[in-house]
Motif scaffolding. Structure first.
Motif, PDB file in Angstrom:
ATOM      1  N   ALA A   1       8.376  19.285  32.988  1.00 51.03           N
ATOM      2  CA  ALA A   1       8.829  20.527  32.357  1.00 51.03           C
ATOM      3  C   ALA A   1       9.434  20.206  30.996  1.00 51.03           C
ATOM      4  O   ALA A   1       9.908  19.091  30.755  1.00 51.03           O
ATOM      5  N   VAL A   2       9.406  21.204  30.118  1.00 58.92           N
ATOM      6  CA  VAL A   2       9.992  21.099  28.781  1.00 58.92           C
ATOM      7  C   VAL A   2      10.773  22.387  28.536  1.00 58.92           C
ATOM      8  O   VAL A   2      10.325  23.474  28.910  1.00 58.92           O
ATOM      9  N   SER A   3      11.933  22.254  27.899  1.00 62.86           N
ATOM     10  CA  SER A   3      12.732  23.443  27.578  1.00 62.86           C
ATOM     11  C   SER A   3      13.387  23.278  26.219  1.00 62.86           C
ATOM     12  O   SER A   3      13.558  22.159  25.726  1.00 62.86           O
ATOM     13  N   VAL A   4      13.749  24.430  25.624  1.00 64.92           N
ATOM     14  CA  VAL A   4      14.479  24.463  24.357  1.00 64.92           C
ATOM     15  C   VAL A   4      15.811  25.150  24.627  1.00 64.92           C
ATOM     16  O   VAL A   4      15.850  26.220  25.249  1.00 64.92           O
ATOM     17  N   HIS A   5      16.912  24.530  24.150  1.00 60.09           N
ATOM     18  CA  HIS A   5      18.266  25.035  24.380  1.00 60.09           C
ATOM     19  C   HIS A   5      18.937  25.264  23.029  1.00 60.09           C
ATOM     20  O   HIS A   5      18.811  24.436  22.122  1.00 60.09           O
ATOM     21  N   VAL A   6      19.665  26.368  22.921  1.00 53.39           N
ATOM     22  CA  VAL A   6      20.376  26.707  21.691  1.00 53.39           C
ATOM     23  C   VAL A   6      21.832  26.982  22.054  1.00 53.39           C
ATOM     24  O   VAL A   6      22.111  27.676  23.039  1.00 53.39           O
ATOM     25  N   TYR A   7      22.767  26.436  21.252  1.00 51.41           N
ATOM     26  CA  TYR A   7      24.188  26.599  21.519  1.00 51.41           C
ATOM     27  C   TYR A   7      24.907  27.104  20.276  1.00 51.41           C
ATOM     28  O   TYR A   7      24.625  26.663  19.165  1.00 51.41           O
ATOM     29  N   ARG A   8      25.876  28.006  20.493  1.00 45.40           N
ATOM     30  CA  ARG A   8      26.718  28.519  19.413  1.00 45.40           C
ATOM     31  C   ARG A   8      28.155  28.506  19.878  1.00 45.40           C
ATOM     32  O   ARG A   8      28.458  29.154  20.858  1.00 45.40           O
TER      33      ARG A   8
ATOM     34  N   VAL B   1      19.992  23.411  18.042  1.00 45.50           N
ATOM     35  CA  VAL B   1      18.821  23.563  18.910  1.00 45.50           C
ATOM     36  C   VAL B   1      18.435  22.190  19.452  1.00 45.50           C
ATOM     37  O   VAL B   1      18.346  21.225  18.694  1.00 45.50           O
ATOM     38  N   TRP B   2      18.175  22.135  20.767  1.00 45.25           N
ATOM     39  CA  TRP B   2      17.789  20.895  21.440  1.00 45.25           C
ATOM     40  C   TRP B   2      16.508  21.107  22.225  1.00 45.25           C
ATOM     41  O   TRP B   2      16.290  22.178  22.801  1.00 45.25           O
ATOM     42  N   ALA B   3      15.677  20.076  22.278  1.00 42.68           N
ATOM     43  CA  ALA B   3      14.522  20.045  23.187  1.00 42.68           C
ATOM     44  C   ALA B   3      14.873  19.087  24.319  1.00 42.68           C
ATOM     45  O   ALA B   3      15.508  18.050  24.089  1.00 42.68           O
ATOM     46  N   LEU B   4      14.468  19.452  25.537  1.00 38.92           N
ATOM     47  CA  LEU B   4      14.689  18.597  26.695  1.00 38.92           C
ATOM     48  C   LEU B   4      13.396  18.471  27.466  1.00 38.92           C
ATOM     49  O   LEU B   4      12.619  19.427  27.545  1.00 38.92           O
ATOM     50  N   SER B   5      13.167  17.291  28.028  1.00 39.82           N
ATOM     51  CA  SER B   5      12.023  17.106  28.924  1.00 39.82           C
ATOM     52  C   SER B   5      12.550  16.682  30.285  1.00 39.82           C
ATOM     53  O   SER B   5      13.564  15.995  30.394  1.00 39.82           O
ATOM     54  N   TRP B   6      11.824  17.117  31.306  1.00 35.28           N
ATOM     55  CA  TRP B   6      12.265  16.932  32.683  1.00 35.28           C
ATOM     56  C   TRP B   6      11.084  16.482  33.530  1.00 35.28           C
ATOM     57  O   TRP B   6      10.138  17.248  33.712  1.00 35.28           O
ATOM     58  N   LEU B   7      11.120  15.287  34.039  1.00 34.77           N
ATOM     59  CA  LEU B   7      10.118  14.873  35.020  1.00 34.77           C
ATOM     60  C   LEU B   7      10.541  15.419  36.380  1.00 34.77           C
ATOM     61  O   LEU B   7      11.716  15.763  36.585  1.00 34.77           O
ATOM     62  N   PRO B   8       9.614  15.530  37.322  1.00 31.81           N
ATOM     63  CA  PRO B   8       9.987  16.021  38.655  1.00 31.81           C
ATOM     64  C   PRO B   8      11.181  15.244  39.217  1.00 31.81           C
ATOM     65  O   PRO B   8      11.233  14.012  39.137  1.00 31.81           O
ATOM     66  N   GLY B   9      12.164  15.987  39.718  1.00 33.81           N
ATOM     67  CA  GLY B   9      13.363  15.380  40.294  1.00 33.81           C
ATOM     68  C   GLY B   9      14.503  15.183  39.324  1.00 33.81           C
ATOM     69  O   GLY B   9      15.638  14.931  39.734  1.00 33.81           O
ATOM     70  N   GLN B  10      14.259  15.285  38.017  1.00 34.18           N
ATOM     71  CA  GLN B  10      15.337  15.108  37.042  1.00 34.18           C
ATOM     72  C   GLN B  10      16.124  16.401  36.890  1.00 34.18           C
ATOM     73  O   GLN B  10      15.575  17.494  36.988  1.00 34.18           O
ATOM     74  N   GLY B  11      17.435  16.253  36.640  1.00 29.39           N
ATOM     75  CA  GLY B  11      18.273  17.434  36.472  1.00 29.39           C
ATOM     76  C   GLY B  11      19.642  17.057  35.943  1.00 29.39           C
ATOM     77  O   GLY B  11      19.931  15.889  35.688  1.00 29.39           O
ATOM     78  N   THR B  12      20.466  18.062  35.783  1.00 31.57           N
ATOM     79  CA  THR B  12      21.827  17.880  35.292  1.00 31.57           C
ATOM     80  C   THR B  12      22.805  17.956  36.453  1.00 31.57           C
ATOM     81  O   THR B  12      22.468  18.421  37.541  1.00 31.57           O
ATOM     82  N   ASP B  13      24.017  17.557  36.200  1.00 28.61           N
ATOM     83  CA  ASP B  13      25.121  17.839  37.092  1.00 28.61           C
ATOM     84  C   ASP B  13      25.554  19.282  36.840  1.00 28.61           C
ATOM     85  O   ASP B  13      25.166  19.901  35.845  1.00 28.61           O
ATOM     86  N   LEU B  14      26.408  19.792  37.679  1.00 27.66           N
ATOM     87  CA  LEU B  14      27.027  21.095  37.464  1.00 27.66           C
ATOM     88  C   LEU B  14      27.934  20.957  36.244  1.00 27.66           C
ATOM     89  O   LEU B  14      28.774  20.043  36.188  1.00 27.66           O
ATOM     90  N   HIS B  15      27.755  21.814  35.236  1.00 30.49           N
ATOM     91  CA  HIS B  15      28.477  21.637  33.971  1.00 30.49           C
ATOM     92  C   HIS B  15      28.668  22.953  33.231  1.00 30.49           C
ATOM     93  O   HIS B  15      27.991  23.942  33.513  1.00 30.49           O
ATOM     94  N   ASP B  16      29.577  22.934  32.249  1.00 33.63           N
ATOM     95  CA  ASP B  16      29.704  24.028  31.296  1.00 33.63           C
ATOM     96  C   ASP B  16      29.352  23.478  29.918  1.00 33.63           C
ATOM     97  O   ASP B  16      28.884  22.347  29.791  1.00 33.63           O
TER      98      ASP B  16
END
Length: 152
Positions: free
Chosen positions: A117-124, A48-63
């Motif tokens: 923005a804030v989000s929680v991500h879970v990976y399996r 489980v990961w927490a991420l924070s995002w200020l306006p304009g922040q983002g990821t590249d296209l990814h898997d």
């Protein structure tokens, strides 16, 4: 781990973590230079990961290197873009909204709003690798393969 035991719903796991940010083992922070992330938990079958995002922040296209997952927007709003028919298709997710995805999912996520923005991500299983892509002439092309412990 019992292979016959039902696996937890990853979006439900994200929702449990999202419900109590004050109880997170790492303090949430916002970094004006780059998107911040911190691992909240790692188990035998998921992380489980927490991420924070200020306006304009983002990821590249990814898997996610073969991992399935889910993410839930805790605060603010995020835009997820996925590839369909050779084009990026946006979907806005406000606080409380989330999404599950499979092991072959390719997307980018960004804060296109005016508020943090804030989000929680879970990976399996836990992330070991991520592939970054470029969308060129309607086709995905590998730009980079990032390894855990090296790139993040």
């Amino acid at each position: 781990m019992n292979r016959n035991a039902p696996q937890p719903d990853l979006l439900a796991v994200a929702a449990r973590w999202a419900a109590d940010p004050a109880g997170w083992p790492v303090p949430l922070r916002f970094d004006p230079a780059e998107r911040w992330y911190g691992r909240l938990a790692a188990g035998a079958d998921h992380e489980v990961w927490a991420l924070s995002w200020l306006p304009g922040q983002g990821t590249d296209l990814h898997d996610h290197g073969g991992s399935s997952g889910a993410f839930l927007v805790v605060a603010g709003a995020l835009t997820e873009e996925t590839v369909s028919a050779g084009r990026l298709r946006p979907r806005r997710l406000a606080a409380g909204a989330g999404r599950r995805f499979g092991a072959r999912h390719v997307h980018l996520v960004a804060n296109r709003g005016d508020e943090p923005a804030v989000s929680v991500h879970v990976y399996r299983p836990a992330l070991r690798r991520m592939t970054r892509y470029q969308l060129t002439d309607g086709r995905l092309r590998v730009a980079e393969v990032a390894e855990a412990g090296v790139a993040w």
